[in-house]
Motif scaffolding. Structure first.
Motif, PDB file in Angstrom:
ATOM      1  N   ALA A 337       0.702  -1.286   0.111  1.00  0.00           N
ATOM      2  CA  ALA A 337       0.333   0.043   0.230  1.00  0.00           C
ATOM      3  C   ALA A 337       1.025   0.736   0.169  1.00  0.00           C
ATOM      4  O   ALA A 337       0.372   2.238  -0.346  1.00  0.00           O
ATOM      5  CB  ALA A 337      -0.443   0.062   1.664  1.00  0.00           C
ATOM      6  N   ASP A 338       2.533   1.220   0.298  1.00  0.00           N
ATOM      7  CA  ASP A 338       2.933   2.158   0.467  1.00  0.00           C
ATOM      8  C   ASP A 338       3.757   2.573  -1.267  1.00  0.00           C
ATOM      9  O   ASP A 338       3.825   3.904  -1.380  1.00  0.00           O
ATOM     10  CB  ASP A 338       4.607   1.902   0.828  1.00  0.00           C
ATOM     11  CG  ASP A 338       4.380   1.387   2.602  1.00  0.00           C
ATOM     12  OD1 ASP A 338       3.409   2.205   3.480  1.00  0.00           O
ATOM     13  OD2 ASP A 338       5.344   0.642   2.742  1.00  0.00           O
ATOM     14  N   LEU A 339       2.862   1.759  -2.448  1.00  0.00           N
ATOM     15  CA  LEU A 339       3.077   1.769  -3.420  1.00  0.00           C
ATOM     16  C   LEU A 339       1.786   3.154  -4.011  1.00  0.00           C
ATOM     17  O   LEU A 339       1.490   3.387  -5.530  1.00  0.00           O
ATOM     18  CB  LEU A 339       3.746   0.949  -3.790  1.00  0.00           C
ATOM     19  CG  LEU A 339       5.110   0.954  -3.538  1.00  0.00           C
ATOM     20  CD1 LEU A 339       5.452  -0.592  -4.840  1.00  0.00           C
ATOM     21  CD2 LEU A 339       6.295   1.903  -3.113  1.00  0.00           C
ATOM     22  N   GLY A 340       1.241   3.419  -3.922  1.00  0.00           N
ATOM     23  CA  GLY A 340      -0.668   3.615  -4.067  1.00  0.00           C
ATOM     24  C   GLY A 340      -0.395   4.854  -4.693  1.00  0.00           C
ATOM     25  O   GLY A 340       0.906   5.825  -4.744  1.00  0.00           O
ATOM     26  N   GLY A 341      -0.832   4.813  -6.359  1.00  0.00           N
ATOM     27  CA  GLY A 341      -0.722   5.974  -6.849  1.00  0.00           C
ATOM     28  C   GLY A 341       0.568   5.828  -8.556  1.00  0.00           C
ATOM     29  O   GLY A 341       0.231   6.400  -9.016  1.00  0.00           O
TER      30      GLY A 341
END
Length: 600
Positions: A337-341
């Motif tokens: 989820a740290d890599l969202g976007g």
């Protein structure tokens, strides 16, 4: 008439004369000898040259002293600003620079220091003058020599997206493969250490195809001729862009075996063109060092080379057109989820997109099934005897049915297989899903030998079915209405094209044999692949992707391909590794994309 002039000098009278008195005698001879004597003339000239050389040497010495001092000052302030601009540096930037200068014997007050820190970015700059007292130039009025010095460093929390495209073709075996795995493993570890929330890495292995893997393929818009393997092919036009347009469906490579001959039994594809398992599959958008290193260490070497496919998929993993599939994988817990976007839009401030490509060879040949034979009804029917009693197929073409109602033809074959139980309706579904097995126990009674596979193949030439085990044409497929027509995808997933031609169609008409033997085609040769590679590399650079390339003991054409992919004016981004030391290339790339660097 004569004129006399009387000259009186200080009271003395002198007689008039028109010329000075003539000197004669020994004194006259001495003056004449002195005038003619040239001894000592070169000595005077030499003294003049010596003076000039001393002045020039003194000037050079002063310049050397001044340059040495300037270089020392420049080196010191470069180191100082790099240390001061680090985001993990706890001391004030100005204090760090002053400490460095003092330790080097340079007056900190001789320079001007500027330091800014926004929390996510830090910039430190130094400007000043390198001044040295002259030793010799003072003779010409130049008492000191002065040169400007300046340096600036900046570190910021850059969002980094990386695709690592690795050659796993057959020539990459042995020591080369081991060295590559070690270098790539160290590279991802160094790149991610302490920056997991800011960096994503997609691992893209390639040989003459790219295996997307079952997981990633399940989130991409893939054609659905089959789901047995997950390689993808692209048209020439698709190599001119890094992404895919909305509504585009990626073309799945046909699942087929063009290499295996009669060695394999029916129902076994021994060497599929696309890997059946997840070996060499793309690892998408990972920030997990362990997972990436595990994938890298599992890579071997085999088959041919398609650099264009590798770069295309690598660029695709950086393209914002895949943001929705990545978001879905984040939602399902498959991507951090740290890599969202991600993938971010091109040109987004604070984002860098990097493509690292390596090869040890050249582009070769790529294959796929003909488009017309990728899906749809194939005209190949399969019947599994022992599951139910099929209806009679009628008479043979060119033969005589004895009409004795024993359902035997002239060849003595009981097409009903002695089974009069037509009540097992379930068998059709089971046969469709399990016919690939040669001796499968389809009805679950523990007896696999009761089943046997029979094929009938439609012939346009005779408007009839070639029944392989009877070596004749018939008006209906063997098994009649209980025979199942397979799709092309099902046929080629289970039977090598050479097996169909040489075994199942042995004795059949040539046109029918050729249809299946020539079912696959060359979709790219070296020239086409090279052109596609140029197109996708150019598209990536134009989009703003930084490309680093490595030619690892590659032939000259491979070296050229990698140099061209890095792009004109990007010589520093290309690495020609002539030895087995590929570590050095990855180290240099790591240093180049390091987020802390001198900006002036």
């Amino acid at each position: 008439m004569s004129t006399c002039v009387l000259i009186i000098c200080r009271g003395k009278t002198m007689l008039p004369f028109s010329k000075p008195p003539k000197i004669s005698g020994p004194l006259h001879s001495a003056f004449r000898a002195f005038a003619r004597n040239e001894d000592g003339a070169l000595t005077i000239f030499g003294l003049l040259l010596l003076i000039m050389m001393m002045v020039a040497g003194g000037f050079a010495l002063d310049m050397m002293r001044s340059e040495a001092h300037r270089a020392q000052v420049q080196y010191t302030i470069d180191r100082a600003v790099l240390a001061a601009a680090a985001l993990d540096q706890e001391q004030d930037g100005t204090t760090v620079v002053r400490d460095y200068l003092s330790a080097a014997g340079i007056d900190p007050d001789s320079v001007r220091i500027t330091s800014t820190d926004t929390g996510t970015a830090k910039t430190v700059s130094v400007t000043g003058i390198s001044q040295v007292d002259s030793l010799f130039l003072g003779m010409v009025g130049q008492e000191t020599l002065e040169f400007p010095v300046s340096s600036q460093a900046r570190e910021e929390e850059v969002e980094l997206e990386v695709s690592l495209v690795m050659d796993i073709s057959g020539s990459m075996g042995g020591t080369k493969n081991r060295n590559l795995r070690t270098a790539a493993s160290d590279f991802v570890a160094e790149l991610l250490a302490g920056r997991e929330e800011l960096t994503s890495i997609s691992l893209v292995p390639y040989n003459d195809r790219v295996n997307l893997g079952a997981t990633l393929a399940g989130y991409l818009p893939m054609s659905n001729e089959h789901s047995m393997s997950h390689c993808v092919v692209f048209s020439d036009a698709e190599f001119r862009t890094t992404g895919i347009e909305a509504g585009t469906v990626l073309q799945r490579m046909g699942h087929f075996d063009k290499n295996t001959g009669n060695r394999n039994r029916p129902g076994e594809v021994e060497d599929p063109n696309c890997e059946l398992t997840n070996y060499g599959a793309v690892t998408p958008w990972s920030n997990n060092i362990t997972n990436l290193q595990t994938a890298i260490q599992g890579l071997g070497a085999g088959d041919w080379t398609a650099m264009d496919l590798g770069v295309k998929v690598g660029a695709l993993m950086l393209d914002p057109s895949l943001r929705a599939p990545m978001a879905d994988m984040i939602s399902d817990g498959l991507v951090s989820a740290d890599l969202g976007g991600r993938p971010f839009d091109y040109g987004t401030e604070g984002v860098r997109k990097v493509l690292v490509v390596m090869t040890d060879g050249v582009n070769t040949t790529q294959w796929d099934l003909l488009d017309a034979l990728k899906d749809g009804p194939s005209g190949v029917f399969v019947y599994r005897a022992g599951l139910t009693a099929p209806s009679s197929v009628g008479g043979s073409i060119g033969g005589n049915d004895d009409d004795d109602d024993d359902d035997d033809d002239d060849d003595g074959v009981d097409w009903n297989n002695g089974n009069t139980d037509n009540g097992n309706a379930w068998w059709k579904q089971e046969a469709r899903h399990n016919w690939i097995g040669y001796d499968a126990d389809l009805n679950g009674d523990g007896n696999a030998s009761e089943t046997e596979t029979f094929y009938s193949i439609w012939s346009d030439t005779f408007d009839a079915y070639w029944v392989s085990h009877l070596d004749a044409y018939y008006s209906e497929p063997f098994g009649g209405s209980d025979a199942i027509e397979l799709s092309y995808a099902e046929v080629f997933a289970a039977l090598p094209t050479n097996y169909i031609d040489s075994t199942l169609l042995s004795g059949a008409d040539r046109a029918t044999r050729n249809k299946f033997d020539d079912a696959w085609t060359v979709i790219a040769n070296q020239r086409i692949a090279d052109d596609n590679l140029d197109d996708i590399c150019s598209a990536a650079r134009t989009a703003g992707i930084t490309i680093y390339t490595i030619a690892f003991q590659a032939p000259s054409s491979g070296v050229t391909a990698m140099r061209d992919c890095a792009g004109p004016g990007n010589a520093a981004n290309f690495f020609d590794v002539a030895t087995l030391d590929i570590d050095s290339a990855f180290d240099d790339i790591l240093a180049s994309i390091n987020r802390l660097k001198l900006t002036e």
